[in-house]
Motif scaffolding. Structure first.
Motif, PDB file in Angstrom:
ATOM      1  N   ARG A 174      -0.259  -4.734   8.866  1.00 15.83           N
ATOM      2  CA  ARG A 174       0.390  -5.980   8.631  1.00 15.83           C
ATOM      3  C   ARG A 174       1.888  -5.701   8.483  1.00 15.83           C
ATOM      4  NH1 ARG A 174       1.958  -7.674   4.044  1.00 15.83           N
ATOM      5  NH2 ARG A 174       0.690  -6.483   2.653  1.00 15.83           N
ATOM      6  N   ILE A 175       1.900  -4.674   7.544  1.00 11.89           N
ATOM      7  CA  ILE A 175       3.439  -4.431   7.416  1.00 11.89           C
ATOM      8  C   ILE A 175       4.268  -3.725   8.608  1.00 11.89           C
ATOM      9  CG2 ILE A 175       4.954  -2.691   5.871  1.00 11.89           C
ATOM     10  CD1 ILE A 175       2.586  -3.103   3.791  1.00 11.89           C
ATOM     11  N   THR A 176       3.539  -2.797   9.181  1.00 10.18           N
ATOM     12  CA  THR A 176       4.367  -2.276  10.324  1.00 10.18           C
ATOM     13  C   THR A 176       4.160  -2.947  11.529  1.00 10.18           C
ATOM     14  OG1 THR A 176       2.354  -0.856  10.964  1.00 10.18           O
ATOM     15  CG2 THR A 176       3.991  -0.015   9.432  1.00 10.18           C
ATOM     16  N   ARG A 177       3.345  -4.131  11.573  1.00  8.09           N
ATOM     17  CA  ARG A 177       3.051  -4.902  12.794  1.00  8.09           C
ATOM     18  C   ARG A 177       2.627  -4.178  13.978  1.00  8.09           C
ATOM     19  NH1 ARG A 177       8.822  -6.929  12.933  1.00  8.09           N
ATOM     20  NH2 ARG A 177       8.897  -5.250  11.320  1.00  8.09           N
ATOM     21  N   LEU A 178       1.679  -3.249  13.681  1.00  3.46           N
ATOM     22  CA  LEU A 178       1.254  -2.464  14.998  1.00  3.46           C
ATOM     23  C   LEU A 178      -0.320  -1.958  14.350  1.00  3.46           C
ATOM     24  CD1 LEU A 178       1.755  -1.461  17.712  1.00  3.46           C
ATOM     25  CD2 LEU A 178       2.669   0.715  16.502  1.00  3.46           C
ATOM     26  N   SER A 179      -1.395  -1.825  15.440  1.00  3.22           N
ATOM     27  CA  SER A 179      -2.580  -1.478  15.115  1.00  3.22           C
ATOM     28  C   SER A 179      -2.554  -0.092  15.111  1.00  3.22           C
ATOM     29  CB  SER A 179      -3.840  -2.149  16.062  1.00  3.22           C
ATOM     30  OG  SER A 179      -4.714  -1.293  15.999  1.00  3.22           O
ATOM     31  N   LEU A 180      -3.057   0.537  14.352  1.00  2.44           N
ATOM     32  CA  LEU A 180      -3.111   2.235  14.189  1.00  2.44           C
ATOM     33  C   LEU A 180      -3.785   2.892  15.399  1.00  2.44           C
ATOM     34  CD1 LEU A 180      -4.167   3.216  10.521  1.00  2.44           C
ATOM     35  CD2 LEU A 180      -2.024   3.033  11.348  1.00  2.44           C
ATOM     36  N   SER A 181      -4.729   1.943  16.224  1.00  6.49           N
ATOM     37  CA  SER A 181      -5.432   2.407  17.095  1.00  6.49           C
ATOM     38  C   SER A 181      -4.122   2.258  18.412  1.00  6.49           C
ATOM     39  CB  SER A 181      -6.529   1.626  17.653  1.00  6.49           C
ATOM     40  OG  SER A 181      -6.122   0.071  18.037  1.00  6.49           O
TER      41      SER A 181
ATOM     42  N   LEU B  71      13.148   2.126  11.356  1.00  7.54           N
ATOM     43  CA  LEU B  71      13.509   0.852  10.797  1.00  7.54           C
ATOM     44  C   LEU B  71      13.673  -0.249  11.756  1.00  7.54           C
ATOM     45  CD1 LEU B  71      16.243   1.674   8.311  1.00  7.54           C
ATOM     46  CD2 LEU B  71      14.175   0.583   7.548  1.00  7.54           C
ATOM     47  N   ARG B  72      13.112  -1.475  11.788  1.00  4.53           N
ATOM     48  CA  ARG B  72      13.262  -2.479  12.753  1.00  4.53           C
ATOM     49  C   ARG B  72      13.311  -3.792  12.293  1.00  4.53           C
ATOM     50  NH1 ARG B  72       7.219  -3.238  15.214  1.00  4.53           N
ATOM     51  NH2 ARG B  72       8.149  -5.024  16.355  1.00  4.53           N
ATOM     52  N   PRO B  73      13.985  -4.720  12.979  1.00  8.27           N
ATOM     53  CA  PRO B  73      14.322  -5.905  12.387  1.00  8.27           C
ATOM     54  C   PRO B  73      13.273  -6.593  11.799  1.00  8.27           C
ATOM     55  CG  PRO B  73      15.414  -5.835  14.619  1.00  8.27           C
ATOM     56  CD  PRO B  73      14.454  -4.518  14.591  1.00  8.27           C
ATOM     57  N   LEU B  74      13.536  -7.405  10.672  1.00  9.16           N
ATOM     58  CA  LEU B  74      12.204  -8.009  10.202  1.00  9.16           C
ATOM     59  C   LEU B  74      11.590  -9.093  11.021  1.00  9.16           C
ATOM     60  CD1 LEU B  74      10.819  -8.261   7.382  1.00  9.16           C
ATOM     61  CD2 LEU B  74      12.596  -9.751   6.544  1.00  9.16           C
ATOM     62  N   HIS B  75      12.465  -9.747  11.602  1.00  5.56           N
ATOM     63  CA  HIS B  75      11.919 -10.971  12.531  1.00  5.56           C
ATOM     64  C   HIS B  75      11.591 -12.017  11.776  1.00  5.56           C
ATOM     65  CE1 HIS B  75      11.800  -8.315  15.852  1.00  5.56           C
ATOM     66  NE2 HIS B  75      10.605  -7.374  15.430  1.00  5.56           N
ATOM     67  N   LEU B  76      12.538 -12.569  10.915  1.00  3.60           N
ATOM     68  CA  LEU B  76      12.370 -13.781   9.903  1.00  3.60           C
ATOM     69  C   LEU B  76      12.191 -15.049  11.075  1.00  3.60           C
ATOM     70  CD1 LEU B  76      15.282 -13.370   7.330  1.00  3.60           C
ATOM     71  CD2 LEU B  76      12.712 -13.456   7.031  1.00  3.60           C
TER      72      LEU B  76
ATOM     73  N   PRO C 133       0.932  -1.221   0.135  1.00  6.38           N
ATOM     74  CA  PRO C 133      -0.032   0.000  -0.081  1.00  6.38           C
ATOM     75  C   PRO C 133       0.788   1.320   0.009  1.00  6.38           C
ATOM     76  CG  PRO C 133       0.238  -0.857   2.256  1.00  6.38           C
ATOM     77  CD  PRO C 133       0.799  -1.822   1.133  1.00  6.38           C
ATOM     78  N   ASP C 134       0.160   2.541   0.164  1.00  2.00           N
ATOM     79  CA  ASP C 134       0.882   3.654  -0.010  1.00  2.00           C
ATOM     80  C   ASP C 134       1.290   3.977   1.438  1.00  2.00           C
ATOM     81  OD1 ASP C 134       1.965   6.185  -0.242  1.00  2.00           O
ATOM     82  OD2 ASP C 134      -0.290   7.045   0.104  1.00  2.00           O
ATOM     83  N   SER C 135       2.299   2.996   1.829  1.00  2.00           N
ATOM     84  CA  SER C 135       2.840   3.151   3.309  1.00  2.00           C
ATOM     85  C   SER C 135       3.805   2.261   3.400  1.00  2.00           C
ATOM     86  CB  SER C 135       1.681   2.901   4.117  1.00  2.00           C
ATOM     87  OG  SER C 135       2.048   3.039   5.383  1.00  2.00           O
ATOM     88  N   PRO C 136       4.768   2.412   4.234  1.00  2.00           N
ATOM     89  CA  PRO C 136       5.958   1.586   4.358  1.00  2.00           C
ATOM     90  C   PRO C 136       5.580   0.578   5.095  1.00  2.00           C
ATOM     91  CG  PRO C 136       6.164   3.503   5.593  1.00  2.00           C
ATOM     92  CD  PRO C 136       4.838   3.741   4.979  1.00  2.00           C
TER      93      PRO C 136
ATOM     94  N   ASN D 276      13.100  -3.602   8.217  1.00  3.40           N
ATOM     95  CA  ASN D 276      11.780  -3.257   7.803  1.00  3.40           C
ATOM     96  C   ASN D 276      11.338  -2.330   8.364  1.00  3.40           C
ATOM     97  OD1 ASN D 276      10.282  -4.573   5.745  1.00  3.40           O
ATOM     98  ND2 ASN D 276       8.564  -4.763   7.136  1.00  3.40           N
ATOM     99  N   PHE D 277      10.190  -1.487   7.740  1.00  5.86           N
ATOM    100  CA  PHE D 277       9.472  -0.419   8.360  1.00  5.86           C
ATOM    101  C   PHE D 277       8.773  -0.784   9.447  1.00  5.86           C
ATOM    102  CE2 PHE D 277       9.993   0.768   3.803  1.00  5.86           C
ATOM    103  CZ  PHE D 277      10.472   2.200   3.999  1.00  5.86           C
ATOM    104  N   GLY D 278       8.640   0.052  10.286  1.00  3.55           N
ATOM    105  CA  GLY D 278       7.748  -0.160  11.870  1.00  3.55           C
ATOM    106  C   GLY D 278       8.036   1.059  12.486  1.00  3.55           C
TER     107      GLY D 278
END
Length: 476
Positions: free
Chosen positions: A105-112, A329-334, A26-29, A318-320
């Motif tokens: 999903r990408i940033t692994r954090l709910s906007l709320s 930037l935060r670790p991707l968590h593979l 999406p238009d977001s990292p 990755n973005f977060g």
């Protein structure tokens, strides 16, 4: 035919804007730290026009303003300020919900769960467009054509990637055109609009210029350093190779050293650990080289086991969000929440050879984030092991030192709450990765942290880094 379709036809030879690009990003990292928890992503409700955040002051229109065929100034064509979170009236609720779900999903954090600040996206609709008004989709298409939004989705939603593209354009105008008073704040109003029309009319594209051959020189350095780590591994590299769990730290044989299709950030740790912001970070992106100032060493820790030092080598980021406050930037968590490999310093809080006897550990909170204005302060609590980048100055691809003194905040309070302040040079780094990653084809950043000892075999790189460090440090 509307004013905007006339303008696109005149400049680009077609009246229709490019169709939306179907992309999974999406238009977001997915940038650019420290939280390691995966937050649930609830199904977001349809976008409502309220509540609207406290409106920022509109940018002051420049004078004189270009005029259209009917005598109206171009500035008058921007009826509504375009900024983070605004959505074209015609965008379906379902598309907005898909955008929010993908962002979380990408940033692994709910906007709320993101803390309230200027960095938190609050979705709200623009009024229905008329023939004279500019839409988010049209702005996205124009920024894409000019190279500030490559590969970005023309979706009518001003998300983090569109905001980054706006700021990149503003910074390009500020520095490459020497336009005093242009604030790279991501608010698209009359003054920014006039410069966009000027660029379009002249067929201008993003062009930061570049020292010939420097990008290839850095890519060659990555490859030669990888070869050295493979052929002659020191104790740390041997420990990395022997680490059996999956982490976001790559073994030397698995390093990524390609230029095309990759984003590289190189941090160079000094041999002298003095707790100052005197390390250099080099961003390699889309054939360009940007240099920033910061620190690769921790200034403090609350952990009784000692300060965490990121091991030299290559790590996947990755973005977060950083502390749920701003993008970083935060670790991707593979490997789940394992993160990147670190060494704990001993009781003297400095990294010594014997510290390696305790072995390596994976840590999910070693992020890459802002370190404030920088100045000549100690790293102190700005870093508890994170890689931190200051905001006062940077070197552009042409090797010119660019100052951000007039608008960089001193601390997070400034940057999170004041429209007149940003994170300066760090914001540029984040925006370059955020806006340009769509055209590169990757959401990941290869962060390679090396030491001064690795520069012995690369005298030209060492010379350039020393010159960059001297210039950046002197500027503070």
């Amino acid at each position: 035919m509307s004013f905007w379709r006339n303008l696109f036809e005149m400049i680009f030879g077609r009246s229709e804007l490019a169709p939306p690009i179907s992309r999974p990003v999406p238009d977001s990292p997915p940038p650019p730290p420290p939280t390691g928890q995966t937050d649930p992503s609830p199904t977001p409700p349809p976008v409502a026009p309220e509540p609207t955040p406290v409106p920022p002051p509109a940018p002051e229109p420049a004078s004189p303003a270009p005029t259209s065929s009917d005598g109206q100034t171009v500035a008058q064509r921007v009826r509504d300020l375009i900024q983070l979170g605004v959505v074209d009236a015609a965008v379906p609720d379902a598309a907005v919900n898909t955008f929010v779900t993908a962002l979380e999903r990408i940033t692994r954090l709910s906007l709320s769960d993101v803390l309230n600040s200027l960095d938190k996206i609050e979705l709200r609709r623009l009024p229905a467009a008329d023939d004279a008004s500019l839409t988010v989709s049209q702005l996205q298409a124009a920024l894409g054509i000019m190279g500030f939004f490559p590969g970005g989705e023309v979706d009518g939603i001003c998300g983090y990637r569109t905001e980054a593209a706006i700021r990149l354009f503003q910074e390009h105008v500020r520095t490459m055109d020497d336009v005093a008073g242009m604030l790279p704040d991501g608010l698209y109003g009359p003054k920014t609009h006039e410069h966009l029309v000027r660029y379009m009319a002249a067929g201008r594209r993003m062009d930061w210029q570049q020292v010939p051959g420097e990008y290839d020189l850095w890519i060659d350095f990555l490859r030669s350093t990888q070869a050295n780590y493979i052929a002659s591994p020191d104790r740390v590299t041997q420990a990395v190779n022997a680490f059996t769990a999956q982490t976001d730290t790559r073994k030397p044989a698995d390093w990524v050293t390609d230029g095309a299709g990759q984003i590289h950030l190189i941090g160079v740790r000094r041999t002298e650990f003095d707790g100052k912001f005197d390390d250099i970070f080099v961003l390699l992106i889309d054939g360009m080289v940007f240099k920033f100032q910061g620190s690769t060493e921790p200034g403090s820790t609350t952990d009784s086991r000692g300060r965490p030092y990121l091991v030299p080598g290559q790590h996947i980021y990755n973005f977060g969000w950083h502390q749920k406050k701003y993008r970083a930037l935060r670790p991707l968590h593979l490997g789940g929440d394992d993160g990147v490999l670190i060494i704990r310093a001993g009781s003297n809080q400095r990294l010594d050879p014997e510290d390696l006897d305790r072995g390596l550990e994976a840590n999910s909170s070693i992020n890459i984030h802002w370190a404030g204005k920088g100045m000549k302060f100690d790293v102190s609590t700005w870093s508890a092991g994170c890689q931190v980048i200051t905001g006062t100055v940077y070197l552009n691809p042409a090797g010119q030192m660019i100052r951000c003194d007039s608008f960089v905040g001193k601390n997070n309070g400034d940057a999170m709450n004041l429209r007149s302040k940003t994170r300066g040079a760090y914001t540029l780094l984040a925006d370059l990765i955020t806006a340009l990653s769509g055209g590169i084809g990757t959401q990941h950043v290869n962060y390679t942290m090396v030491t001064e000892a690795d520069l012995v075999a690369a005298p030209e790189i060492a010379s350039r880094l020393q010159a960059a460090r001297s210039e950046l440090i002197a500027a503070l």
